[in-house]
Write an enzyme that holds these catalytic residues in place. Structure first.
Site, PDB file in Angstrom:
ATOM      1  N   CYS A   1       0.737  -1.237  -0.099  1.00  0.00           N
ATOM      2  CA  CYS A   1      -0.087  -0.090   0.042  1.00  0.00           C
ATOM      3  C   CYS A   1       0.941   1.142  -0.053  1.00  0.00           C
ATOM      4  O   CYS A   1       1.732   1.228  -0.781  1.00  0.00           O
ATOM      5  CB  CYS A   1      -1.012  -0.026   0.933  1.00  0.00           C
ATOM      6  SG  CYS A   1      -0.387  -0.359   2.766  1.00  0.00           S
TER       7      CYS A   1
ATOM      8  N   ASP B   1       3.066   2.484   3.137  1.00  0.00           N
ATOM      9  CA  ASP B   1       4.224   1.984   3.712  1.00  0.00           C
ATOM     10  C   ASP B   1       4.073   0.577   4.201  1.00  0.00           C
ATOM     11  O   ASP B   1       4.987   0.043   4.662  1.00  0.00           O
ATOM     12  CB  ASP B   1       4.149   2.978   5.149  1.00  0.00           C
ATOM     13  CG  ASP B   1       4.786   4.306   5.036  1.00  0.00           C
ATOM     14  OD1 ASP B   1       5.522   4.511   4.053  1.00  0.00           O
ATOM     15  OD2 ASP B   1       4.147   5.137   5.618  1.00  0.00           O
TER      16      ASP B   1
ATOM     17  N   TRP C   1       2.297  -1.248   6.081  1.00  0.00           N
ATOM     18  CA  TRP C   1       1.915  -1.570   7.425  1.00  0.00           C
ATOM     19  C   TRP C   1       0.437  -1.612   8.185  1.00  0.00           C
ATOM     20  O   TRP C   1       0.065  -1.888   9.063  1.00  0.00           O
ATOM     21  CB  TRP C   1       2.877  -1.285   8.767  1.00  0.00           C
ATOM     22  CG  TRP C   1       2.785   0.596   8.402  1.00  0.00           C
ATOM     23  CD1 TRP C   1       1.767   1.249   8.265  1.00  0.00           C
ATOM     24  CD2 TRP C   1       3.999   1.223   8.973  1.00  0.00           C
ATOM     25  NE1 TRP C   1       2.211   2.494   8.251  1.00  0.00           N
ATOM     26  CE2 TRP C   1       3.486   2.577   8.610  1.00  0.00           C
ATOM     27  CE3 TRP C   1       5.423   0.892   8.839  1.00  0.00           C
ATOM     28  CZ2 TRP C   1       4.410   3.877   8.495  1.00  0.00           C
ATOM     29  CZ3 TRP C   1       6.288   2.135   9.017  1.00  0.00           C
ATOM     30  CH2 TRP C   1       5.787   3.474   8.947  1.00  0.00           C
TER      31      TRP C   1
ATOM     32  N   LYS D   1       1.824   0.001  13.538  1.00  0.00           N
ATOM     33  CA  LYS D   1       2.205   0.827  14.340  1.00  0.00           C
ATOM     34  C   LYS D   1       1.359   0.815  15.484  1.00  0.00           C
ATOM     35  O   LYS D   1       0.267   1.905  15.497  1.00  0.00           O
ATOM     36  CB  LYS D   1       2.246   2.352  13.881  1.00  0.00           C
ATOM     37  CG  LYS D   1       3.512   2.040  12.745  1.00  0.00           C
ATOM     38  CD  LYS D   1       3.939   3.538  12.167  1.00  0.00           C
ATOM     39  CE  LYS D   1       2.983   4.422  11.858  1.00  0.00           C
ATOM     40  NZ  LYS D   1       3.384   5.733  11.544  1.00  0.00           N
TER      41      LYS D   1
ATOM     42  N   ARG E   1      -1.536   3.800  16.212  1.00  0.00           N
ATOM     43  CA  ARG E   1      -2.821   3.567  15.417  1.00  0.00           C
ATOM     44  C   ARG E   1      -3.999   3.319  16.829  1.00  0.00           C
ATOM     45  O   ARG E   1      -5.005   3.780  16.589  1.00  0.00           O
ATOM     46  CB  ARG E   1      -2.797   2.119  14.845  1.00  0.00           C
ATOM     47  CG  ARG E   1      -2.083   2.320  13.325  1.00  0.00           C
ATOM     48  CD  ARG E   1      -2.799   3.190  12.465  1.00  0.00           C
ATOM     49  NE  ARG E   1      -1.969   3.358  11.238  1.00  0.00           N
ATOM     50  CZ  ARG E   1      -0.970   4.056  11.054  1.00  0.00           C
ATOM     51  NH1 ARG E   1      -0.968   5.252  11.781  1.00  0.00           N
ATOM     52  NH2 ARG E   1      -0.450   4.088   9.872  1.00  0.00           N
TER      53      ARG E   1
END
Lengths: 543, 565
Positions: A341, A343, A345, A383, A387
C-alpha cells in the site's frame, strides 16, 4: 478483571454522581465516583454495582451543556462503553476532567499500565514467569512452511535493523538473490520496506509484502525489478505474478508528487498490476466515528440508513474482497502475489494476514492465529501504539486498522461457524487488550522499539494471560477436520453477507444484546460435558 | 372446467432452463443451464433434462400455484419466459419458437391463477398420507378454556355457541369465549355493532395476574354516533375490579375521522368509561405487501445501498413496531394491572399479529411446538385470518383486488427474531418456521385453505385433504423441527427491539443466494454436543448407582462402617 478498591490507590472521591441510562435518559442511578491511579470506578449506592474503567481505555471525555442536576460528562471508551455521569458540583467535574486527561494518555511509554506492578496478574501468571513467556520466533513459523528450501532462504541482512527498522531482524527472501540487490531494493522502497516473504503456499506460490516504490514520476531501480523477477522465479507453476496495490489508484497517483507512487508497469516484466481501492487510515477513522455514533443512538429508528452512511461495512467488504483476490491468485491460479500500500503496514498487513487465514487452516487455530498476529502485525511493524493512541501523540495517526482485521475475522466466523478454534469472545477480548495497555504485547510500533523498551522482560504477555483463560475462548462448534476447517475458505462477499457487529459495538448495552446467547449456552454445555466426563472417570476408578 | 382445457401444448422439446444455484466448492452463485423438455400437467410444470451419457437425468417440478409472476420476453431472436416463484426462486426458460413461448405463457397464467378453491392442490394430494381426523381436531376451544381456567366454577368466562352456524359472524369460529354474565342475545346485538360481526371475545387469559386480552373489530359508530349498550356491557363486565382496561386501536388517531365517516369508528371515552383508548400505528396489510416486495427486491437485486434499501422497505420498522406493541401489552399484563381489547379495522390481520406475539412473550406454553400450533389454530385459522386472500400472491405479484398482505410472514419473522434472542426458550426451530412459510403459499396440505372456518367446512377440507399437522407429527419429520437446546422457561420473555438486535432472515429471504452448508454443519454439531452431554449424564448416573450398590454391599457385609457414609 475484578479488582478491590481497597487495594487500589484512590486519588480522590466524588460524591453525588448520577449515571444516566443511555437508552432511556429518564433513568438515572445515584452513586460515587472513585479516581484511582489506574481506574475510574463508579459504585451505585443502592445496588452496589461497580463499573471499573481503565484510564487507558478512555477514548474521549466530553463535557455536555450544564443541566439542572449538574454537569454532565460523557465518557466514551475504546472498547465501546459509553457512560454519562452527571456531577452535582462543578468543581468536582473539573477535577474529574483534569485527572482523566492526565492519566488516560501518558506521554511516555514507561507510564503505561503494563510497566507497573500488577499484583493481580502476578498471582494469575506466576507459573509463567515474566522472563519465561511464550516468545515468538519467526524462524519456527517459516520452518512450518518448509523453509528454508532451495527457493527461499533466511537473511540476516537486517539483524541490527540496519536496512529497515520497522521490519523483523530476520527476513525470508528468494535464495537466488544477492544482498546487494536486497540493499538497493530497500533503498528504493518507502522506509526501506523491501519485498520479503509473508506466506508460502504448498503449491509454491508465495505471498510477499513491501511498501510503495520511491518511483516519483519516472524513477526506477534495476535491482528492485530484479528482485521481483527472483520472486517470480521461485514459483515454477506460473509464468507471471501479480503486484497488488491495495490503495485506490488516485491515492497512489497523488503519492507520485512526493517522490513515491507505484511501479511503472513497463519496467517490470511478466507482472500484472492491480489497484484494489481500500481507503486510507483517515477515512477508516472517520467511518468508525460515525459507526460508534450510529450504534450509540439506540433509539435511532433509521439505524440501517445510518449504517449505510458510515460506509463501515463497505470498507470491511473491500478488505475481504482484496484478500479473496489474493487467495484466488495463489490457490487457484498458482500465481505469486506481491502486496503493498503506502508504507505496507496497514492495508498490507490486513490483507496479507487475512489471505493467509483463508489459505491456511493452521491460522484458524488459537495458536496459529496468535502466530499470524505476531508475524503479520507485530513483527512486520504495524504501528500499534500510534494506531491505538497508547500515548499522547498525534491523533491523526489513530485508526482502527487492526480492529477492522478482527472484524473481518468475525465476519468469517459468522459465515463458517465450525472453521475456527477460537470464538467471538476471544476477538472481543483481544480487541479490548490491544488498547488496554495492561500487557506489553501490543505496546510500541515495531519489534525494534519493543526490544528497546525491554517489553519481554518488564511486562506480562497477553498470550500468557489468554492461555490462563483458554476455556473462555474455545469455539465449541469447531470441527478440526471438516471441509471448512481443513481447506481454503471462500467467503461470500456480497454485501448482504456482512453484519453489524453488535456484540462489539454495543458490547455494554444489555438492552440491545440478546438475552440467551447461543455461544454462551454452547460453551456451558461443552464445559458441563467435560466436567461430567472427568467425574465419570473418577467414578470408574472408585468402582 | 377441466385442467386440460387450459393446456394447449402439454409438451415442448428443445427448451433451455437457467437457474441460479450455489456452487458449494467455490461458495459462489453460478448460473446452471439445462437442456430438455418442458411438460405441463394439471398441477405441475415438469422440466426433464435430455438424457446424456455423462449426466443423470434431472427433473425440476414446479407446482403451478407456486408461480408468483411470469414475464415474457419475446424478441426476434429470443423467446424467453421468466418464472418468479412465491418462495423467491427465479427461472428463465428459453423456447424454440415464439409460438411455444406464447402458448406455455398463456397456460401458466391461467393455471397459476386459479381461484377456485376446489381445484387447489391439497384436494388432489390425499394420497401423501392418511387423512387423520385427530390432526384436524388438534385445536379445541374446550382445551383452551381448561388451560386458561383450570377451575371452571370460579371462572368469570363461558364458552358461547352462538355462532354455531356461522350466521352472526361468518369469519368467527363456531365457539368463542365470552364473559359469563353476558347472554347470547347481547352478543348478537354487539355483533351488529361491530364490523363483520366480530364482537369482543377472549383471546388470552394470563393466569399469573388474572389479566387478559380480548379482540374484536372496530365498532360501527358511523357519523350519527351510534352506540350499543350490549357492546358497552361486554367490556364493562369483562373488567374485574382493580384492573385498568386499555383499548389498543392499531390505527393512527388521525385516521379515526375517516373511519367514522365510512361507518366505522372507535370506543368513545363517554360510553366506555373504564377503558382507556390508545392508538398505535401499524401498517395495514396492503402497505405491508409493498414493504415485503421492496424487501425481497433488495435481497434479490442487492448491489448498492443494500442497507439503505432494507431500511426503506420498512420491513424492520414493521418488525420493531409489532414486537414493541406486544412488549408493551405483555408488560402491562404481567407487571401492572392492564387488560386489553385489541382491534384495528376488521380485526383480521394486525390484531391477530399483536395478540399472538404478546402471548408468545407471556405464555411459555406457546413456545412449545404443540402450543405454537395451537396458537396458530386459535389466533389465526379459527380467528378468521383470510389465508386464501392474503397469500394468493407473494412478493413478486399482486391480484387486481389487492387483497394480498404478508401479515403471517411478518409474524413468522417476529417469532424467528425471538427464537434468535432466546435460543433456549423455544421448542421448535427456524426450519419449522420456514416450513410454515412454504406451506402458506402453496401446499399439498389443506390447513391454510380458505379464509375462515366457515369456508373450510363448506369445502369439506377435513375429510378431503390432509392436515399439515399430520406431516409435522410424523416421527421422521418432527425431528427436523425440534430445537436441541430447548429448556422449559416459565418466565415471560422480554425481547430487545432495537434495530441492532434484529437480523435479516437470510435463511428465508436469501435462501437461493447463500450457501447454507456451513450453517447446516453447525446445526448438526449442536445436536451432537447435546447428545454427547446426555450420554455422559446417563453414564455418570449409572456409575453412581453402581457405586451406591457397592457401598451397600460392603456395609451389609460389614466391610464398611455405615456411619462413615
Amino acid at each position: 478483571m475484578k479488582l478491590d478498591l481497597e487495594e487500589s490507590n484512590v486519588i480522590t472521591k466524588i460524591e453525588n454522581v448520577q449515571l444516566e441510562d443511555r437508552s432511556n435518559s429518564k433513568i438515572k442511578t445515584a452513586g460515587l465516583l472513585y479516581l484511582t491511579i489506574s481506574h475510574l470506578v463508579f459504585i451505585e449506592t443502592n445496588s452496589k454495582r461497580e463499573i471499573w474503567i481503565y484510564y487507558s481505555l478512555i477514548n474521549s471525555i466530553e463535557k455536555l451543556p450544564l443541566s439542572i442536576n449538574g454537569s454532565p460528562i460523557l465518557i466514551r471508551t475504546k472498547h465501546f462503553l459509553n457512560c454519562l455521569f452527571i456531577i452535582s458540583k462543578e468543581r468536582d467535574c473539573q477535577t474529574l476532567v483534569q485527572v482523566l486527561n492526565q492519566y488516560s494518555r501518558p506521554t511516555k511509554y514507561h507510564e503505561l499500565l503494563c510497566f507497573r506492578e500488577n499484583s493481580h496478574l502476578k498471582k494469575l501468571l506466576d507459573s509463567t514467569h515474566k522472563n519465561n513467556q511464550q516468545i515468538y520466533h519467526l524462524e519456527s513459523e517459516y520452518a512450518r512452511m518448509g523453509l528454508p528450501n532451495n527457493k527461499w532462504t533466511m537473511t540476516n541482512l537486517n539483524s541490527d535493523y540496519q536496512i529497515c527498522d520497522t521490519y523483523p531482524n530476520v527476513l525470508f527472501v528468494p535464495a537466488s538473490v544477492e544482498d546487494k540487490i536486497l540493499q538497493s531494493s530497500a533503498n528504493f522502497r518507502s522506509r526501506g520496506r523491501l519485498p520479503v516473504l509473508s506466506y508460502l503456499h504448498p503449491n509454491g506460490a508465495s505471498l510477499t509484502r513491501c511498501s510503495q516504490p520511491l518511483s516519483g514520476f519516472n524513477g526506477r531501480c534495476d535491482e528492485d525489478e530484479q528482485l521481483l523477477q527472483h520472486i517470480l522465479m521461485t514459483n515454477e507453476n506460473s509464468k507471471f505474478m501479480y503486484v497488488v496495490d491495495t490503495r485506490p489508484k488516485i491515492n497512489a497517483m497523488a503519492n507520485k508528487a512526493q517522490g513515491k507512487g507505484y511501479e511503472n508497469e513497463t519496467n517490470y516484466k511478466n507482472i500484472q498490476f492491480h489497484f484494489i481501492g481500500i481507503e486510507n487510515i483517515h477515512v477508516m477513522r472517520n467511518s468508525l466515528d460515525k459507526l460508534v455514533k450510529c450504534a450509540d443512538s439506540s433509539s435511532n429508528s433509521s439505524f440501517l440508513t445510518e449504517l449505510e452512511k458510515t460506509e463501515w461495512l463497505k470498507h470491511i467488504k473491500a478488505i475481504i474482497d482484496t484478500s479473496v483476490f489474493l487467495v484466488e491468485a495463489i490457490n487457484d491460479q498458482n500465481t505469486s502475489v506481491l502486496v503493498h500500500c503506502s508504507d505496507g503496514w496497514d492495508r498490507t498487513a490486513q490483507t496479507c494476514a487475512l489471505a493467509s487465514l483463508l489459505l491456511d487452516p493452521y491460522y484458524r487455530s488459537i495458536h496459529g492465529f496468535q502466530v499470524l498476529i505476531e508475524k503479520e502485525w507485530l513483527l512486520f511493524g504495524h504501528k500499534f501504539s500510534h494506531r491505538c493512541g497508547h500515548l499522547f501523540e498525534n491523533d491523526k495517526e489513530i485508526s482502527p486498522i487492526f480492529s477492522q482485521f478482527l472484524e473481518c475475522v468475525w465476519q468469517l466466523q459468522l459465515q463458517f461457524p465450525c472453521a475456527f478454534e477460537f470464538n467471538e469472545t476471544y476477538l472481543i477480548k483481544l480487541h479490548e487488550h490491544v488498547y488496554s495497555c495492561q500487557f506489553g504485547t501490543f505496546i510500541g510500533n515495531c519489534q525494534k522499539e519493543r526490544n528497546d523498551l525491554k517489553i519481554n522482560e518488564l511486562t506480562y504477555s497477553l498470550w500468557d494471560y489468554f492461555q490462563s483463560k483458554i476455556y473462555d475462548f474455545i469455539n465449541p462448534l469447531y470441527i478440526p477436520n471438516s471441509v471448512y476447517s481443513n481447506s481454503v475458505l471462500r467467503p461470500d462477499t456480497r454485501i448482504f453477507s456482512f453484519k453489524f457487529w453488535r456484540s462489539l459495538y454495543n458490547r455494554f448495552d444489555s438492552t440491545i444484546n440478546h438475552s440467551e446467547k447461543l455461544i454462551d449456552s454452547l460453551s456451558m454445555l461443552s464445559y458441563n460435558t467435560s466436567s461430567l466426563q472427568e467425574y465419570s472417570k473418577l467414578l470408574e476408578k472408585v468402582n | 372446467m377441466d385442467f386440460m382445457d387450459l393446456i394447449e401444448m402439454p409438451r415442448v422439446d428443445h427448451v433451455k432452463v437457467y437457474r441460479q444455484i450455489q456452487n458449494y466448492e467455490l461458495n459462489q452463485l453460478v448460473t446452471q443451464k439445462l437442456f430438455g423438455s418442458l411438460n405441463l400437467t394439471s398441477h405441475h410444470l415438469i422440466f426433464i433434462t435430455q438424457t446424456d451419457l455423462q449426466k443423470p437425468r434431472e427433473e425440476i417440478w414446479i407446482v403451478h400455484s407456486s408461480i408468483d409472476s411470469l414475464e415474457k420476453n419475446v424478441t426476434e431472436a429470443k423467446f424467453q419466459l421468466m418464472i418468479k416463484c412465491k418462495n423467491f426462486q427465479i427461472y428463465f426458460v428459453d423456447f424454440p419458437t415464439a409460438y411455444c413461448c406464447n402458448s406455455i405463457h398463456k397456460s401458466l397464467e391461467s393455471l397459476s391463477n386459479l381461484t377456485t378453491e376446489n381445484m387447489k392442490l391439497p384436494f388432489f394430494c390425499q394420497t401423501i398420507s392418511k387423512i387423520n381426523q385427530e390432526d384436524w381436531n388438534f385445536y379445541s376451544i374446550e382445551k383452551s378454556y381448561k388451560r386458561f381456567f383450570p377451575n371452571e366454577d370460579s371462572s368469570e368466562w363461558r364458552i358461547s355457541e352462538i355462532n354455531n352456524d356461522f350466521k352472526i359472524s361468518p369469519s368467527y369460529p363456531k365457539k368463542v369465549i365470552v364473559p359469563k354474565n353476558i347472554d347470547d342475545q347481547a352478543l348478537i346485538k354487539s355483533s351488529q355493532f361491530r364490523s363483520m360481526g366480530r364482537f369482543p371475545i377472549l383471546s388470552y387469559y394470563h393466569k399469573k395476574t388474572n389479566s387478559f386480552i380480548l379482540r374484536s373489530s372496530q365498532p360501527l359508530l358511523g357519523s350519527n354516533n351510534k352506540r350499543c349498550k350490549e357492546d358497552e356491557l361486554i367490556l364493562k363486565c369483562a373488567l374485574p375490579k382493580g384492573k385498568q382496561g386499555y383499548v389498543y386501536d392499531l390505527r393512527d388517531a388521525s385516521i379515526l375521522k375517516t373511519a367514522v365517516s365510512k361507518g366505522g369508528g372507535y370506543e368513545t371515552e363517554v360510553n366506555y368509561p373504564l377503558w382507556k383508548r390508545i392508538n398505535k400505528h401499524m401498517d395495514r396489510f396492503d402497505q405491508l405487501h409493498i414493504s415485503y416486495s421492496k424487501l425481497i427486491d433488495a435481497c434479490v437485486n442487492s448491489s448498492t445501498q443494500f442497507f439503505y434499501k432494507l431500511d426503506t422497505s420498512a420491513w424492520f420498522y414493521n418488525i420493531r413496531q409489532a414486537l414493541y406493541l406486544s412488549f408493551l401489552i405483555a408488560d402491562e399484563i404481567h407487571n401492572k394491572n392492564g387488560c386489553f381489547l385489541i382491534h384495528g379495522w376488521d380485526g383480521l390481520d394486525n390484531t391477530l399479529l399483536i395478540s399472538s406475539l404478546a402471548q408468545i412473550l407471556l405464555d411459555p406454553e406457546s413456545r412449545t411446538l404443540d402450543g405454537f400450533i395451537d396458537l396458530i389454530e386459535r389466533e389465526w385459522l379459527h380467528a378468521g385470518h383470510p389465508f386464501s386472500k392474503r397469500y394468493f400472491k407473494s412478493a413478486f405479484g399482486i391480484t387486481p383486488q389487492k387483497q394480498e398482505g404478508p401479515v403471517f410472514v411478518l409474524f413468522l419473522d417476529c417469532v424467528r427474531q425471538l427464537c434468535e434472542q432466546f435460543c433456549l426458550s423455544f421448542e421448535f426451530n427456524e426450519d419449522f418456521l420456514i416450513m410454515l412459510f412454504d406451506n402458506l403459499y402453496t401446499s399439498e396440505y389443506g390447513t391454510f385453505l380458505g379464509n375462515n372456518q366457515n369456508e373450510r367446512e363448506q369445502l369439506l377440507v377435513s375429510s378431503r385433504t390432509v392436515s399439515l399437522w399430520t406431516y409435522v407429527k410424523n416421527e421422521e419429520n418432527i425431528k427436523k423441527f425440534i430445537n436441541p437446546l430447548y429448556k422449559i422457561n416459565d418466565d415471560v420473555i422480554w425481547p430487545s427491539i432495537f434495530t441492532q438486535s434484529l437480523s435479516l432472515w437470510s435463511n428465508l429471504f436469501l435462501r437461493f443466494q447463500i450457501n447454507s452448508k456451513p450453517n447446516d454443519e453447525a446445526k448438526k454439531e449442536i445436536v451432537k454436543l447435546v447428545e454427547t452431554n446426555l450420554q455422559v449424564k446417563i453414564k455418570v448416573e449409572k456409575l453412581r448407582n453402581e457405586l451406591l450398590e457397592l457401598q451397600k454391599e460392603a456395609i451389609d457385609a460389614g466391610v464398611l462402617n455405615s456411619e462413615n457414609y
